[in-house]
Design a protein around this motif. Structure first.
Motif, PDB file in Angstrom:
ATOM      1  N   LEU A  85      -6.464  17.582  11.236  1.00 54.21           N
ATOM      2  CA  LEU A  85      -7.128  17.976   9.968  1.00 54.21           C
ATOM      3  C   LEU A  85      -8.762  18.181  10.513  1.00 54.21           C
ATOM      4  CD1 LEU A  85      -7.292  18.873   6.951  1.00 54.21           C
ATOM      5  CD2 LEU A  85      -7.497  16.243   6.642  1.00 54.21           C
ATOM      6  N   ALA A  86      -9.291  17.185  11.163  1.00 52.81           N
ATOM      7  CA  ALA A  86     -10.516  17.314  11.463  1.00 52.81           C
ATOM      8  C   ALA A  86     -10.775  18.346  12.494  1.00 52.81           C
ATOM      9  CB  ALA A  86     -11.144  15.767  11.997  1.00 52.81           C
ATOM     10  N   LEU A  87     -10.378  18.418  13.398  1.00 56.09           N
ATOM     11  CA  LEU A  87     -10.488  19.761  14.300  1.00 56.09           C
ATOM     12  C   LEU A  87     -10.221  21.016  13.868  1.00 56.09           C
ATOM     13  CD1 LEU A  87      -8.496  18.079  17.504  1.00 56.09           C
ATOM     14  CD2 LEU A  87     -11.054  18.479  17.248  1.00 56.09           C
ATOM     15  N   GLY A  88      -9.135  21.000  12.740  1.00 49.49           N
ATOM     16  CA  GLY A  88      -8.852  22.025  12.194  1.00 49.49           C
ATOM     17  C   GLY A  88     -10.081  22.662  11.289  1.00 49.49           C
ATOM     18  N   LEU A  89     -10.608  21.746  10.485  1.00 53.83           N
ATOM     19  CA  LEU A  89     -12.012  22.195   9.700  1.00 53.83           C
ATOM     20  C   LEU A  89     -13.150  22.225  10.777  1.00 53.83           C
ATOM     21  CD1 LEU A  89     -11.154  19.680   6.970  1.00 53.83           C
ATOM     22  CD2 LEU A  89     -11.005  22.202   6.981  1.00 53.83           C
ATOM     23  N   ALA A  90     -13.126  21.425  11.661  1.00 52.38           N
ATOM     24  CA  ALA A  90     -14.430  21.773  12.651  1.00 52.38           C
ATOM     25  C   ALA A  90     -14.437  23.116  13.138  1.00 52.38           C
ATOM     26  CB  ALA A  90     -14.502  20.486  13.650  1.00 52.38           C
ATOM     27  N   THR A  91     -13.247  23.457  13.668  1.00 54.67           N
ATOM     28  CA  THR A  91     -13.113  24.952  14.291  1.00 54.67           C
ATOM     29  C   THR A  91     -13.374  26.043  13.278  1.00 54.67           C
ATOM     30  OG1 THR A  91     -10.697  24.932  13.886  1.00 54.67           O
ATOM     31  CG2 THR A  91     -11.614  23.992  16.202  1.00 54.67           C
ATOM     32  N   ARG A  92     -13.022  25.502  11.958  1.00 58.83           N
ATOM     33  CA  ARG A  92     -13.277  26.695  11.003  1.00 58.83           C
ATOM     34  C   ARG A  92     -14.691  26.863  10.636  1.00 58.83           C
ATOM     35  NH1 ARG A  92      -9.456  27.056   5.750  1.00 58.83           N
ATOM     36  NH2 ARG A  92      -8.158  27.730   7.545  1.00 58.83           N
ATOM     37  N   TYR A  93     -15.282  25.581  10.375  1.00 63.86           N
ATOM     38  CA  TYR A  93     -16.821  25.580  10.013  1.00 63.86           C
ATOM     39  C   TYR A  93     -17.856  25.515  10.918  1.00 63.86           C
ATOM     40  CZ  TYR A  93     -14.331  25.739   5.411  1.00 63.86           C
ATOM     41  OH  TYR A  93     -13.680  25.941   4.423  1.00 63.86           O
ATOM     42  N   LEU A  94     -17.400  24.934  11.913  1.00 67.07           N
ATOM     43  CA  LEU A  94     -18.817  24.759  12.793  1.00 67.07           C
ATOM     44  C   LEU A  94     -18.622  25.675  14.103  1.00 67.07           C
ATOM     45  CD1 LEU A  94     -18.609  20.779  12.951  1.00 67.07           C
ATOM     46  CD2 LEU A  94     -20.094  22.447  11.539  1.00 67.07           C
ATOM     47  N   LEU A  95     -17.405  26.279  14.376  1.00 65.36           N
ATOM     48  CA  LEU A  95     -17.449  26.945  15.563  1.00 65.36           C
ATOM     49  C   LEU A  95     -16.922  28.307  15.169  1.00 65.36           C
ATOM     50  CD1 LEU A  95     -15.281  24.733  18.076  1.00 65.36           C
ATOM     51  CD2 LEU A  95     -17.804  25.098  17.809  1.00 65.36           C
ATOM     52  N   ARG A  96     -16.576  28.570  13.976  1.00 67.41           N
ATOM     53  CA  ARG A  96     -16.218  29.924  13.407  1.00 67.41           C
ATOM     54  C   ARG A  96     -15.068  30.574  13.705  1.00 67.41           C
ATOM     55  NH1 ARG A  96     -19.273  28.584   9.117  1.00 67.41           N
ATOM     56  NH2 ARG A  96     -21.566  28.936   9.362  1.00 67.41           N
TER      57      ARG A  96
END
Length: 196
Positions: free
Chosen positions: A17-28
């Motif tokens: 969950l954390a990786l999924g959201l981080a790749t969405r919002y921080l790495l685009r």
């Protein structure tokens, strides 16, 4: 072994969950994010498959096997809403996004919210109980059923309590404080008393 698998599944769920959201919002990287988030129910279903294999391998049925089934039930019943909640809060906390609204507190919006929580709980309980029932033939039949009886009672009570709570909100909707201006169940302002 099942306890270790349950702990591993819990850790894997939150890491994905954390990786999924981080790749969405921080790495685009929306495509990568979606793939990671799709993996969330896969973790819980994998845990259930390993539980079945454990019982088929001769393990004695215990509450940990039922707990593994409940993870799959929770993932199906509450997983999408949990991801939506995290999807609103992550950008606020880590990517400068707007502050998300909480659950509605008053009126019909609150009643709808309570029925939605009730629906998720009932779905989660029903799926969990169906999966636990599927484990009974693998766990010495009646003996295994006796091991899981407490789960039937607890999940049935949880679903029943949620129906009662939602029903109470239908019969007695929560009213906003006097003078409050309410939109979609949230107080957005206050009426100014007129001077005589």
């Amino acid at each position: 072994m099942i306890v270790t698998l349950v702990i591993g599944a819990e850790v894997a769920f939150w890491v994905l969950l954390a990786l999924g959201l981080a790749t969405r919002y921080l790495l685009r990287l929306r495509g990568v994010s979606t793939a990671l988030l799709v993996g969330l129910p896969v973790v819980d279903l994998t845990l259930f498959v390993l539980t079945v294999l454990d019982l088929r391998g001769g393990a004695t049925a215990s509450w940990t096997h039922a707990l593994a089934a409940s993870y799959a039930g929770f993932s199906i019943g509450f997983g999408p809403s949990l991801v939506r909640w995290a999807d609103r809060h992550f950008p606020y906390r880590f990517a400068g996004g707007p502050k998300p609204k909480g659950a509605p507190k008053y009126g019909p919006a609150r009643t709808r919210h309570e029925w939605e929580v009730c629906r998720r709980t009932v779905v989660s309980a029903a799926i969990t109980l169906a999966l636990i029932t599927a484990l009974v033939p693998l766990s010495d039949g009646a003996a295994g059923f006796g091991t899981f009886t407490g789960w039937y009672l607890r999940l049935g009570m949880a679903a029943g309590i949620n129906v009662i709570v939602a029903g109470c909100y239908s019969l007695w909707p929560k009213e906003a404080p006097a003078g409050a201006i309410v939109e979609d169940g949230h107080v957005v302002g206050w009426k100014i008393p007129q001077q005589q």
